[in-house]
Design a protein around this motif. Structure first.
Motif, PDB file in Angstrom:
ATOM      1  N   GLY A  75     -25.734-105.130 -25.229  1.00 51.87           N
ATOM      2  CA  GLY A  75     -25.314-106.466 -25.671  1.00 51.87           C
ATOM      3  C   GLY A  75     -26.509-107.521 -26.414  1.00 51.87           C
ATOM      4  N   THR A  76     -27.612-107.622 -25.502  1.00 53.25           N
ATOM      5  CA  THR A  76     -28.491-108.254 -26.076  1.00 53.25           C
ATOM      6  C   THR A  76     -29.182-108.031 -27.455  1.00 53.25           C
ATOM      7  N   ALA A  77     -29.143-106.738 -27.555  1.00 58.13           N
ATOM      8  CA  ALA A  77     -29.807-106.251 -29.101  1.00 58.13           C
ATOM      9  C   ALA A  77     -28.799-106.640 -30.121  1.00 58.13           C
ATOM     10  N   LEU A  78     -27.481-106.378 -29.813  1.00 61.76           N
ATOM     11  CA  LEU A  78     -26.579-106.736 -30.828  1.00 61.76           C
ATOM     12  C   LEU A  78     -26.130-108.176 -30.934  1.00 61.76           C
ATOM     13  N   ARG A  79     -26.466-109.129 -29.977  1.00 60.32           N
ATOM     14  CA  ARG A  79     -26.162-110.367 -29.951  1.00 60.32           C
ATOM     15  C   ARG A  79     -27.288-111.081 -30.798  1.00 60.32           C
ATOM     16  N   ALA A  80     -28.476-110.542 -30.780  1.00 58.12           N
ATOM     17  CA  ALA A  80     -29.578-110.758 -31.412  1.00 58.12           C
ATOM     18  C   ALA A  80     -29.409-110.749 -33.307  1.00 58.12           C
ATOM     19  N   GLU A  81     -28.790-109.648 -33.436  1.00 58.01           N
ATOM     20  CA  GLU A  81     -28.280-109.287 -34.802  1.00 58.01           C
ATOM     21  C   GLU A  81     -27.198-109.986 -35.153  1.00 58.01           C
ATOM     22  N   ILE A  82     -26.354-110.430 -34.394  1.00 61.41           N
ATOM     23  CA  ILE A  82     -25.027-111.382 -34.801  1.00 61.41           C
ATOM     24  C   ILE A  82     -25.588-112.762 -34.853  1.00 61.41           C
ATOM     25  N   ASP A  83     -26.629-113.183 -34.176  1.00 62.67           N
ATOM     26  CA  ASP A  83     -27.192-114.398 -34.304  1.00 62.67           C
ATOM     27  C   ASP A  83     -27.881-114.748 -35.388  1.00 62.67           C
ATOM     28  N   ALA A  84     -28.469-113.755 -35.801  1.00 63.79           N
ATOM     29  CA  ALA A  84     -29.144-113.517 -36.920  1.00 63.79           C
ATOM     30  C   ALA A  84     -28.506-113.540 -38.428  1.00 63.79           C
ATOM     31  N   GLY A  85     -27.234-113.411 -38.133  1.00 63.71           N
ATOM     32  CA  GLY A  85     -26.301-113.421 -39.451  1.00 63.71           C
ATOM     33  C   GLY A  85     -26.006-111.802 -39.898  1.00 63.71           C
ATOM     34  N   ARG A  86     -26.183-110.991 -38.819  1.00 67.78           N
ATOM     35  CA  ARG A  86     -26.040-109.700 -39.470  1.00 67.78           C
ATOM     36  C   ARG A  86     -24.814-109.000 -39.110  1.00 67.78           C
ATOM     37  N   LEU A  87     -23.781-109.649 -38.559  1.00 65.83           N
ATOM     38  CA  LEU A  87     -22.437-109.133 -38.056  1.00 65.83           C
ATOM     39  C   LEU A  87     -21.726-108.383 -39.105  1.00 65.83           C
ATOM     40  N   GLU A  88     -21.730-108.859 -40.386  1.00 66.64           N
ATOM     41  CA  GLU A  88     -21.155-107.888 -41.462  1.00 66.64           C
ATOM     42  C   GLU A  88     -21.727-106.717 -41.550  1.00 66.64           C
ATOM     43  N   LEU A  89     -23.264-106.665 -41.653  1.00 66.12           N
ATOM     44  CA  LEU A  89     -23.827-105.509 -41.593  1.00 66.12           C
ATOM     45  C   LEU A  89     -23.871-104.506 -40.713  1.00 66.12           C
ATOM     46  N   LEU A  90     -23.602-105.144 -39.317  1.00 66.41           N
ATOM     47  CA  LEU A  90     -23.221-104.105 -38.219  1.00 66.41           C
ATOM     48  C   LEU A  90     -21.889-103.511 -38.520  1.00 66.41           C
ATOM     49  N   GLN A  91     -20.940-104.203 -38.656  1.00 73.88           N
ATOM     50  CA  GLN A  91     -19.738-103.803 -38.987  1.00 73.88           C
ATOM     51  C   GLN A  91     -19.454-102.825 -40.076  1.00 73.88           C
ATOM     52  N   ASP A  92     -20.183-102.908 -41.168  1.00 74.18           N
ATOM     53  CA  ASP A  92     -20.362-101.959 -42.056  1.00 74.18           C
ATOM     54  C   ASP A  92     -21.096-100.595 -41.476  1.00 74.18           C
ATOM     55  N   MET A  93     -22.087-100.915 -40.856  1.00 75.85           N
ATOM     56  CA  MET A  93     -22.793 -99.626 -40.221  1.00 75.85           C
ATOM     57  C   MET A  93     -21.999 -98.760 -39.346  1.00 75.85           C
ATOM     58  N   TYR A  94     -21.126 -99.565 -38.525  1.00 74.80           N
ATOM     59  CA  TYR A  94     -20.200 -98.997 -37.763  1.00 74.80           C
ATOM     60  C   TYR A  94     -19.280 -98.265 -38.288  1.00 74.80           C
ATOM     61  N   ARG A  95     -18.742 -98.798 -39.679  1.00 75.60           N
ATOM     62  CA  ARG A  95     -17.552 -97.844 -40.407  1.00 75.60           C
ATOM     63  C   ARG A  95     -18.295 -96.830 -41.210  1.00 75.60           C
ATOM     64  N   ASN A  96     -19.444 -96.780 -41.742  1.00 75.62           N
ATOM     65  CA  ASN A  96     -20.029 -96.025 -42.730  1.00 75.62           C
ATOM     66  C   ASN A  96     -21.281 -95.034 -42.353  1.00 75.62           C
ATOM     67  N   TRP A  97     -21.759 -95.369 -41.093  1.00 72.52           N
ATOM     68  CA  TRP A  97     -22.881 -94.403 -40.683  1.00 72.52           C
ATOM     69  C   TRP A  97     -22.362 -93.818 -39.210  1.00 72.52           C
ATOM     70  N   PRO A  98     -22.025 -92.478 -39.532  1.00 76.10           N
ATOM     71  CA  PRO A  98     -21.585 -91.790 -38.326  1.00 76.10           C
ATOM     72  C   PRO A  98     -22.539 -91.800 -36.943  1.00 76.10           C
ATOM     73  N   PHE A  99     -23.849 -91.908 -37.150  1.00 80.70           N
ATOM     74  CA  PHE A  99     -24.655 -91.938 -36.271  1.00 80.70           C
ATOM     75  C   PHE A  99     -24.368 -93.242 -35.226  1.00 80.70           C
ATOM     76  N   PHE A 100     -24.305 -94.465 -36.014  1.00 80.70           N
ATOM     77  CA  PHE A 100     -24.254 -95.768 -35.509  1.00 80.70           C
ATOM     78  C   PHE A 100     -22.910 -95.873 -34.797  1.00 80.70           C
ATOM     79  N   GLN A 101     -21.849 -95.159 -35.433  1.00 85.17           N
ATOM     80  CA  GLN A 101     -20.558 -95.213 -34.933  1.00 85.17           C
ATOM     81  C   GLN A 101     -20.254 -94.377 -33.624  1.00 85.17           C
ATOM     82  N   SER A 102     -21.085 -93.266 -33.610  1.00 86.28           N
ATOM     83  CA  SER A 102     -20.741 -92.472 -32.406  1.00 86.28           C
ATOM     84  C   SER A 102     -21.770 -93.128 -31.076  1.00 86.28           C
ATOM     85  N   THR A 103     -22.704 -93.940 -31.498  1.00 87.12           N
ATOM     86  CA  THR A 103     -23.607 -94.489 -30.438  1.00 87.12           C
ATOM     87  C   THR A 103     -22.641 -95.827 -29.952  1.00 87.12           C
ATOM     88  N   ILE A 104     -22.111 -96.537 -30.974  1.00 88.70           N
ATOM     89  CA  ILE A 104     -21.189 -97.567 -30.289  1.00 88.70           C
ATOM     90  C   ILE A 104     -20.107 -97.239 -29.575  1.00 88.70           C
TER      91      ILE A 104
END
Length: 219
Positions: A75-104
């Motif tokens: 949660g701390t790691a994801l919050r840091a990225e979200i606060d840095a304005g990278r929520l849309e990037l994380l969402q794109d990674m979740y949709r299109n990168w199988p490794f990140f999707q399986s980890t989440i």
């Protein structure tokens, strides 16, 4: 994210002096050594967290349905990225990168197994009040943060919103195992105050087996 998550995890596990006392009070780690359920000693040598073997470390957290080593720091790691304005990037990674999707989704599945009510029951029964805020408070705050951030990344309103079969299985198992957790917490309290008692140890062993079988996971 890896470095941020690791730093958060190490900050509580290795750098918080009261953490070991909290862990050994809240979980049945010490009592598990009384049971003949492993092929090796539960500890490599006398000492703190670094002396524990991986299996009893995970198994103890699983018994109290907190699963802290799996998700703490995410949660701390994801919050840091979200606060840095990278929520849309994380969402794109979740949709299109199988490794990140399986980890989440692995973290999400374990978060769905966490039972805050059961974990706090063990705290109230077994953990000295002085340890609940400094350690327990941080654990539950990180849990809430992790649930919030994981659902924001997946775009779902709840955990396992994309997996109704798994969610239904957890929902069915949870109330069945609740009674065993209540009994185990009481047995641990009695064992720690009354000393060696074969009847209590036998009953405790039954709860360990029941919780592991009932939740379908040993950690």
């Amino acid at each position: 994210m890896s470095a941020t998550s690791c730093a958060s995890y190490r900050a509580i596990v290795f750098e918080t002096p009261a953490f070991v006392d909290y862990f050994r009070a809240c979980t049945p780690e010490q009592e598990l050594k009384l049971l003949n359920i492993g092929s090796r000693p539960s500890m490599r040598k006398a000492g703190g967290i670094e002396s524990l073997r991986a299996i009893p470390w995970m198994f103890a957290w699983t018994q109290v349905r907190m699963h802290v080593p799996v998700w703490f720091g995410v949660g701390t790691a994801l919050r840091a990225e979200i606060d840095a304005g990278r929520l849309e990037l994380l969402q794109d990674m979740y949709r299109n990168w199988p490794f990140f999707q399986s980890t989440i989704e692995l973290v999400e599945a374990v978060l769905a197994k966490v039972d805050v009510g059961v974990g706090k029951l063990y705290e109230e029964c077994l953990v000295p009040e002085a340890l609940r805020g400094p350690v327990g408070g941080r654990i539950w705050a990180e849990h809430a943060l992790t649930v919030e951030c994981v659902t924001r990344v997946t775009g779902r309103t709840s955990l396992l919103g994309n997996n109704p079969v798994l969610k239904r299985m957890f929902d069915l198992r949870r109330p069945i195992v609740d009674t065993l957790n209540v009994l185990q917490a009481r047995l641990l309290k009695d064992m720690r105050t009354s000393g060696t008692n074969p009847d209590l140890q036998e009953a405790f062993a039954s709860t360990v087996q029941g919780i592991a079988s009932g939740m379908g996971w040993t950690g």
